[in-house]
Design a protein around this motif. Structure first.
Motif, PDB file in Angstrom:
ATOM      1  N   ASN A   1      84.698 -45.226  92.468  1.00  0.00           N
ATOM      2  CA  ASN A   1      83.653 -44.666  91.608  1.00  0.00           C
ATOM      3  C   ASN A   1      82.427 -44.172  92.368  1.00  0.00           C
ATOM      4  OD1 ASN A   1      85.265 -45.151  89.403  1.00  0.00           O
ATOM      5  ND2 ASN A   1      84.427 -47.206  89.062  1.00  0.00           N
ATOM      6  N   SER A   2      82.453 -44.289  93.715  1.00  0.00           N
ATOM      7  CA  SER A   2      81.293 -43.819  94.476  1.00  0.00           C
ATOM      8  C   SER A   2      81.565 -42.431  95.034  1.00  0.00           C
ATOM      9  CB  SER A   2      81.017 -44.741  95.657  1.00  0.00           C
ATOM     10  OG  SER A   2      80.933 -46.045  95.201  1.00  0.00           O
ATOM     11  N   GLU A   3      80.604 -41.563  94.862  1.00  0.00           N
ATOM     12  CA  GLU A   3      80.804 -40.205  95.379  1.00  0.00           C
ATOM     13  C   GLU A   3      80.527 -40.177  96.881  1.00  0.00           C
ATOM     14  OE1 GLU A   3      78.961 -37.371  92.742  1.00  0.00           O
ATOM     15  OE2 GLU A   3      80.629 -37.966  91.415  1.00  0.00           O
ATOM     16  N   ASP A   4      79.678 -41.103  97.322  1.00  0.00           N
ATOM     17  CA  ASP A   4      79.258 -41.103  98.725  1.00  0.00           C
ATOM     18  C   ASP A   4      79.850 -42.325  99.442  1.00  0.00           C
ATOM     19  OD1 ASP A   4      78.002 -40.218 100.918  1.00  0.00           O
ATOM     20  OD2 ASP A   4      75.956 -40.387 100.123  1.00  0.00           O
ATOM     21  N   TYR A   5      79.503 -42.483 100.701  1.00  0.00           N
ATOM     22  CA  TYR A   5      79.925 -43.665 101.465  1.00  0.00           C
ATOM     23  C   TYR A   5      79.291 -44.915 100.868  1.00  0.00           C
ATOM     24  CZ  TYR A   5      81.659 -40.471 104.960  1.00  0.00           C
ATOM     25  OH  TYR A   5      82.369 -39.488 105.606  1.00  0.00           O
ATOM     26  N   VAL A   6      80.032 -46.016 100.959  1.00  0.00           N
ATOM     27  CA  VAL A   6      79.494 -47.296 100.514  1.00  0.00           C
ATOM     28  C   VAL A   6      79.371 -48.171 101.750  1.00  0.00           C
ATOM     29  CG1 VAL A   6      79.855 -49.265  99.002  1.00  0.00           C
ATOM     30  CG2 VAL A   6      80.808 -47.063  98.365  1.00  0.00           C
ATOM     31  N   SER A   7      78.183 -48.700 101.993  1.00  0.00           N
ATOM     32  CA  SER A   7      78.044 -49.481 103.222  1.00  0.00           C
ATOM     33  C   SER A   7      78.616 -50.883 103.042  1.00  0.00           C
ATOM     34  CB  SER A   7      76.569 -49.568 103.617  1.00  0.00           C
ATOM     35  OG  SER A   7      75.907 -50.440 102.741  1.00  0.00           O
ATOM     36  N   GLY A   8      79.031 -51.468 104.163  1.00  0.00           N
ATOM     37  CA  GLY A   8      79.560 -52.831 104.140  1.00  0.00           C
ATOM     38  C   GLY A   8      78.529 -53.778 103.547  1.00  0.00           C
ATOM     39  N   GLN A   9      77.249 -53.529 103.888  1.00  0.00           N
ATOM     40  CA  GLN A   9      76.155 -54.358 103.389  1.00  0.00           C
ATOM     41  C   GLN A   9      76.098 -54.341 101.848  1.00  0.00           C
ATOM     42  OE1 GLN A   9      74.341 -56.240 105.334  1.00  0.00           O
ATOM     43  NE2 GLN A   9      73.172 -57.062 103.594  1.00  0.00           N
ATOM     44  N   GLN A  10      76.221 -53.111 101.275  1.00  0.00           N
ATOM     45  CA  GLN A  10      76.187 -52.976  99.803  1.00  0.00           C
ATOM     46  C   GLN A  10      77.309 -53.789  99.169  1.00  0.00           C
ATOM     47  OE1 GLN A  10      76.354 -48.622  99.827  1.00  0.00           O
ATOM     48  NE2 GLN A  10      74.897 -48.628  98.141  1.00  0.00           N
TER      49      GLN A  10
END
Ligand code: BTN
Length: 335
Positions: free
Chosen positions: A14-23
């Motif tokens: 559901n994310s259009e962009d990169y998702v960071s490991g932290q998130q």
């Protein structure tokens, strides 16, 4: 770990962009190592996930015809339908499984999905061929608060949801053979088997289970048993391309949830009747009603708010056909 996998896949999808490991760590309250393990597991299952330092992860592609618990969950867009999900690679039949879960307290909207059934059941005591990798087999549990005499309408609600979802997902034009067979180009692509469990006093519905079988990726007539050839078809056979089962299942559930919520408001089909009738096959045509009390023919005039088929007999009498053991045929062909 299992929930993490579904959650992380859903988040990536559901994310259009990169998702960071932290998130991901913060969102799910897990360690970086745990996130990394899940990402690797998904990669091993065939997901293409891009990892870019300082940006994070991005889902590029799912494996072809991914059909698993996490894949289906990651595609759900519902509030309650399918939110509790049991997935089996193989089971006897998803209907008794769903009944068992319901008896153990499974919530409204629980679904049981199988890739294969070894004892698939159809209506009227027939069996339902259920090979692996080709079709959708699932059963949904609903806990209605209405009277048992309204229960037969649920099957029509399911049929409408399947017919509309298939049309949207494949572009094929679907029809409904009353009360609940979904048909493409005159052949059956879906069957529904609804069963009801009553309270011990037998005056209230405890739960209903609606089992749905959709022929999705059978390649040719050879994939059906001889009795079904000429009467059944698959979505792939009709539009020539492989259909994503998880995406179709998620779409069916979204439609069903919307339609069921609408049905529950009025406890009749008034909110759905127009859409149902737009798909109803044989409307204003001659039909033969195979009533155990005696066969007759007449003109089908659609359904009423209770889901009964309105048939005008030759002598001018109008009969309301109840969706029970009666079968209705067009005078020519399967429908
Ligand atoms: C029919 O005869 O048209 C109804 C067929 C229903 C098949 C589905 S597949 C999922 C669920 N499990 C079963 O054993 N039957 C239903």
């Amino acid at each position: 770990m299992r929930t993490d996998k579904s959650d992380i896949l859903t988040w990536l999808r559901n994310s259009e962009d990169y998702v960071s490991g932290q998130q991901l760590c913060e969102r799910f309250g897990v360690s970086r190592t745990a996130v990394w393990k899940v990402i690797n597991q998904l990669k091993e299952e065939g997901y293409t996930i891009e990892s870019v330092s300082r940006k994070g992860y991005r889902l590029v592609e799912s494996p072809a015809d991914a059909y698993s618990e996490s894949e289906i969950i990651s595609r759900l867009q519902t509030k309650w339908a399918g939110r509790t999900l049991h997935f089996f690679e193989s089971t006897g039949s998803t209907n008794p499984d769903a009944k068992r879960f319901a008896e153990e307290g499974a919530p409204h909207g629980t679904i049981v999905v199988a890739d294969r059934q070894t004892a698939g059941r159809g209506r009227r005591g027939r069996s339902w061929e259920s090979p692996a990798g080709k079709s959708i087999y699932f059963t949904i549990v609903v806990r209605p608060e209405f009277e048992p005499d309204k229960a037969s309408m649920i099957t029509l609600v399911v049929a409408l949801a399947v017919a509309e979802a298939v049309r949207e997902e494949t572009g094929l034009s679907t029809g409904i053979k009353w009360p609940n067979d979904v048909v493409v180009n005159g052949k059956k692509i879906c069957g529904i088997l609804t069963e009801m469990s009553m309270t011990p006093e037998m005056n209230e519905i405890q739960f209903l289970v609606a089992g749905v079988g959709v022929n999705v990726n059978q390649d040719s007539e050879e994939d059906f048993t001889p009795e079904l050839r000429g009467r059944a078809t698959s979505l792939k056979m009709e539009n020539g391309r492989q259909i994503d089962r998880a995406a179709l299942l998620a779409r069916i559930l979204r439609h069903f949830e919307e339609d069921y919520d609408l049905f529950e408001k009025t406890l009749d089909l008034s909110g759905l009747q127009e859409r149902y009738e737009a798909l109803l096959l044989g409307k204003d045509n001659r039909v033969r009603v195979l009533d155990p009390a005696g066969e007759y023919t007449g003109i089908s005039r659609g359904i009423n708010g209770m889901g009964e088929l309105i048939v005008e007999k030759e002598d001018g009498e109008t009969v309301l056909v109840y969706a029970g053991e009666v079968s209705v045929r067009g005078l020519y062909g399967y429908t």
